[in-house]
Design a protein around this motif. Sequence first.
Motif, mmCIF file in Angstrom:
data_model
loop_
_atom_site.group_PDB
_atom_site.id
_atom_site.type_symbol
_atom_site.label_atom_id
_atom_site.label_comp_id
_atom_site.label_asym_id
_atom_site.label_seq_id
_atom_site.Cartn_x
_atom_site.Cartn_y
_atom_site.Cartn_z
ATOM 1 N N ASP A 125 -21.246 -40.771 5.065
ATOM 2 C CA ASP A 125 -22.230 -41.984 4.563
ATOM 3 C C ASP A 125 -23.612 -41.615 5.532
ATOM 4 O O ASP A 125 -24.421 -42.219 4.999
ATOM 5 N N LEU A 126 -23.369 -41.361 6.536
ATOM 6 C CA LEU A 126 -24.635 -41.321 7.377
ATOM 7 C C LEU A 126 -25.714 -39.930 7.127
ATOM 8 O O LEU A 126 -26.824 -40.052 7.351
ATOM 9 N N GLN A 127 -24.740 -39.017 6.625
ATOM 10 C CA GLN A 127 -25.373 -37.461 6.298
ATOM 11 C C GLN A 127 -26.816 -37.729 5.638
ATOM 12 O O GLN A 127 -27.965 -37.321 6.044
ATOM 13 N N PRO A 128 -27.086 -38.451 4.233
ATOM 14 C CA PRO A 128 -28.272 -38.711 3.647
ATOM 15 C C PRO A 128 -29.291 -39.345 4.537
ATOM 16 O O PRO A 128 -30.501 -38.988 4.359
ATOM 17 N N ILE A 129 -28.934 -40.312 5.167
ATOM 18 C CA ILE A 129 -29.802 -41.009 6.024
ATOM 19 C C ILE A 129 -30.348 -40.134 7.070
ATOM 20 O O ILE A 129 -31.593 -40.083 7.552
ATOM 21 N N VAL A 130 -29.323 -39.189 7.920
ATOM 22 C CA VAL A 130 -29.941 -38.332 8.873
ATOM 23 C C VAL A 130 -30.818 -37.409 8.336
ATOM 24 O O VAL A 130 -31.643 -37.123 9.081
ATOM 25 N N ASP A 131 -30.300 -36.807 7.082
ATOM 26 C CA ASP A 131 -31.084 -35.784 6.600
ATOM 27 C C ASP A 131 -32.603 -36.003 6.373
ATOM 28 O O ASP A 131 -33.545 -35.468 6.671
ATOM 29 N N ALA A 132 -32.783 -37.462 5.857
ATOM 30 C CA ALA A 132 -33.929 -37.976 5.348
ATOM 31 C C ALA A 132 -34.839 -38.233 6.519
ATOM 32 O O ALA A 132 -36.083 -37.981 6.620
ATOM 33 N N TYR A 133 -34.286 -38.716 7.649
ATOM 34 C CA TYR A 133 -34.986 -39.207 8.965
ATOM 35 C C TYR A 133 -35.520 -37.836 9.712
ATOM 36 O O TYR A 133 -36.658 -37.656 10.488
ATOM 37 N N LYS A 134 -34.565 -36.861 9.698
ATOM 38 C CA LYS A 134 -34.828 -35.376 10.348
ATOM 39 C C LYS A 134 -36.211 -35.006 9.664
ATOM 40 O O LYS A 134 -37.119 -34.450 10.238
ATOM 41 N N GLU A 135 -36.345 -34.847 8.347
ATOM 42 C CA GLU A 135 -37.214 -34.434 7.651
ATOM 43 C C GLU A 135 -38.498 -35.363 7.800
ATOM 44 O O GLU A 135 -39.587 -34.802 8.207
ATOM 45 N N TYR A 136 -38.446 -36.796 7.845
ATOM 46 C CA TYR A 136 -39.399 -37.665 8.188
ATOM 47 C C TYR A 136 -40.232 -37.315 9.772
ATOM 48 O O TYR A 136 -41.303 -37.071 9.752
ATOM 49 N N LYS A 182 -40.014 -34.257 11.017
ATOM 50 C CA LYS A 182 -40.535 -33.164 10.976
ATOM 51 C C LYS A 182 -42.052 -33.018 10.468
ATOM 52 O O LYS A 182 -42.891 -32.646 10.775
ATOM 53 N N CYS A 183 -42.097 -33.938 9.286
ATOM 54 C CA CYS A 183 -43.223 -34.354 8.626
ATOM 55 C C CYS A 183 -44.513 -35.012 9.637
ATOM 56 O O CYS A 183 -45.706 -34.620 9.669
ATOM 57 N N LYS A 184 -44.121 -35.891 10.529
ATOM 58 C CA LYS A 184 -44.893 -36.585 11.470
ATOM 59 C C LYS A 184 -45.365 -35.340 12.456
ATOM 60 O O LYS A 184 -46.695 -35.512 12.783
ATOM 61 N N GLU A 185 -44.570 -34.715 12.902
ATOM 62 C CA GLU A 185 -44.997 -33.480 13.789
ATOM 63 C C GLU A 185 -45.816 -32.875 13.182
ATOM 64 O O GLU A 185 -47.063 -32.356 13.784
ATOM 65 N N THR A 186 -45.695 -32.433 11.729
ATOM 66 C CA THR A 186 -46.628 -31.434 11.022
ATOM 67 C C THR A 186 -47.928 -32.369 11.059
ATOM 68 O O THR A 186 -49.083 -31.734 11.010
ATOM 69 N N VAL A 187 -48.133 -33.752 10.698
ATOM 70 C CA VAL A 187 -49.322 -34.208 10.630
ATOM 71 C C VAL A 187 -50.036 -34.034 12.016
ATOM 72 O O VAL A 187 -51.312 -33.830 12.079
ATOM 73 N N GLU A 188 -49.534 -34.262 13.090
ATOM 74 C CA GLU A 188 -49.927 -34.329 14.567
ATOM 75 C C GLU A 188 -50.604 -32.824 14.822
ATOM 76 O O GLU A 188 -51.541 -32.855 15.299
ATOM 77 N N GLU A 194 -54.877 -29.357 3.532
ATOM 78 C CA GLU A 194 -53.826 -29.608 2.124
ATOM 79 C C GLU A 194 -52.639 -29.796 2.787
ATOM 80 O O GLU A 194 -51.780 -30.534 2.208
ATOM 81 N N GLU A 195 -52.074 -29.063 3.789
ATOM 82 C CA GLU A 195 -51.198 -29.121 4.581
ATOM 83 C C GLU A 195 -50.631 -30.633 5.115
ATOM 84 O O GLU A 195 -49.841 -31.375 4.927
ATOM 85 N N LEU A 196 -51.975 -30.953 5.675
ATOM 86 C CA LEU A 196 -51.895 -32.483 6.011
ATOM 87 C C LEU A 196 -51.692 -33.603 5.041
ATOM 88 O O LEU A 196 -50.759 -34.438 5.177
ATOM 89 N N ASN A 197 -52.416 -33.457 4.287
ATOM 90 C CA ASN A 197 -52.150 -34.236 2.985
ATOM 91 C C ASN A 197 -50.747 -34.258 2.290
ATOM 92 O O ASN A 197 -50.181 -35.318 1.906
ATOM 93 N N ASP A 198 -50.101 -33.008 2.304
ATOM 94 C CA ASP A 198 -48.735 -33.000 1.646
ATOM 95 C C ASP A 198 -47.726 -33.617 2.620
ATOM 96 O O ASP A 198 -47.120 -34.394 2.029
ATOM 97 N N ARG A 217 -45.372 -36.865 1.625
ATOM 98 C CA ARG A 217 -43.983 -37.008 1.701
ATOM 99 C C ARG A 217 -43.425 -37.740 2.895
ATOM 100 O O ARG A 217 -42.363 -38.425 2.471
ATOM 101 N N ILE A 218 -44.414 -38.151 3.860
ATOM 102 C CA ILE A 218 -44.057 -39.278 4.767
ATOM 103 C C ILE A 218 -43.775 -40.665 4.113
ATOM 104 O O ILE A 218 -42.493 -41.320 4.023
ATOM 105 N N GLU A 219 -44.698 -40.809 2.994
ATOM 106 C CA GLU A 219 -44.730 -42.137 2.096
ATOM 107 C C GLU A 219 -43.269 -42.051 1.528
ATOM 108 O O GLU A 219 -42.722 -43.177 1.410
ATOM 109 N N GLU A 220 -43.021 -41.022 0.977
ATOM 110 C CA GLU A 220 -41.863 -40.724 0.023
ATOM 111 C C GLU A 220 -40.653 -41.130 0.665
ATOM 112 O O GLU A 220 -39.582 -41.978 0.490
ATOM 113 N N LEU A 221 -40.658 -40.462 1.901
ATOM 114 C CA LEU A 221 -39.350 -40.486 2.779
ATOM 115 C C LEU A 221 -39.308 -41.931 3.370
ATOM 116 O O LEU A 221 -37.862 -42.424 3.638
ATOM 117 N N GLU A 222 -40.304 -42.742 3.790
ATOM 118 C CA GLU A 222 -40.324 -44.051 4.296
ATOM 119 C C GLU A 222 -39.625 -45.182 3.119
ATOM 120 O O GLU A 222 -38.736 -45.755 3.350
#
Length: 357
Positions: free
Chosen positions: A40-51, A53-59, A79-83, A87-92
């Motif tokens: 049950d937790l797996q999809p939440i954990v996967d999405a949050y870990k990707e979120y 990672k995307c935050k780190e990419t932005v910084e 381009e990398e920043l915008n992507d 993705r952060i918006e989608e994951l939220e």
Amino acid sequence: MFDKLDDLLLRYEDIMNELNEPNVVSDQERFRKLMKEQSDLQPIVDAYKEYKKCKETVEESLMMLEEESDEEMREMLKEELNDAKARIEELEHTLKILLLPKDPNDDKNVIVEIRAGAGGDEAALFAAEIYRMYVHYAESRRWKVELMEADEIGIGGMKSVTFMINGQGAYSVMKYESGVHRVQRVPETESGGRIHTSTITVAVMPEAEEVDVQIDEKDIRIDVMRASGNGGQCVNTTDSAVRLTHYPTGIVVYSQTEKSQLQNKAKAFALLRAKLYDIECQKAHDAEAEARRSQIGTGDRSEKIRTYNFPQGRVTDHRIGLTLYKLDKIMNGDIQEIIDACIAADQAAKLAKMNEE
């Protein structure tokens, strides 16, 4: 939201550690519960870990943009920043949906009861067609369908049919089918070519375990009798059919699809448990009237949810305003698009309600 996600991430790590302990592996019940929670937790954990990672990419991209002077490199970083931001918006949005309160019955098998309503033989014919539609849909999902009771008429129709669908998450999908289904077409029995409107009702109930519903034997009368039907082995030869009458509610259930009385009795009790559990669920829904109104047609049995118009080849779901012109495919079990639209509308209504709070 993020405090909750951090807590869930810690819980996930605890579960993974526990699953590696020898004493947990040897305790089958504990192991099964932990595996279910982990799943049950797996999809939440996967999405949050990707979120994260995307935050780190932005910084990182912002820091590098401040130092970088080469124009080509700056364009790549932008381009990398915008992507990453997109993705952060989608994951939220995904995480908000994943954190919505889950219906405790969603993972259960279902018992579906179809009854012919207004329209006589034409309604019974349509009931049989809708039954076949659900059988085809279940087969496409590799779910198992088990007939529990059928009251057939000679011309291929069914006054009523009850069946169980065994499959992971069957209730989470099939619950959107509860309600009144309306058909508009020229019946084969109609010589004047006029379009008739007939209705059937569909009730989708989660399968109830014995722990969900306690049935007192003193409240039940059990009758056994000879099965009736269009011939076949055991019909009219053995007392294999079983009828249960539940005194407190007046519910009567009947099973004759199996050859053995024992099997029919088990099916009848499963159906009675589901009906009693469904009554309890309806009471809970009524107690939370506002929550029920925000859901997309998963409560009110008298609600007209869908029209199947044969002359125009269209199916309209009235709850979400969706019209599809592929009636033949839908009647052959291709109902996933309608169900997906209902799920999306239900989630949107729940999110809007959550935002109000």
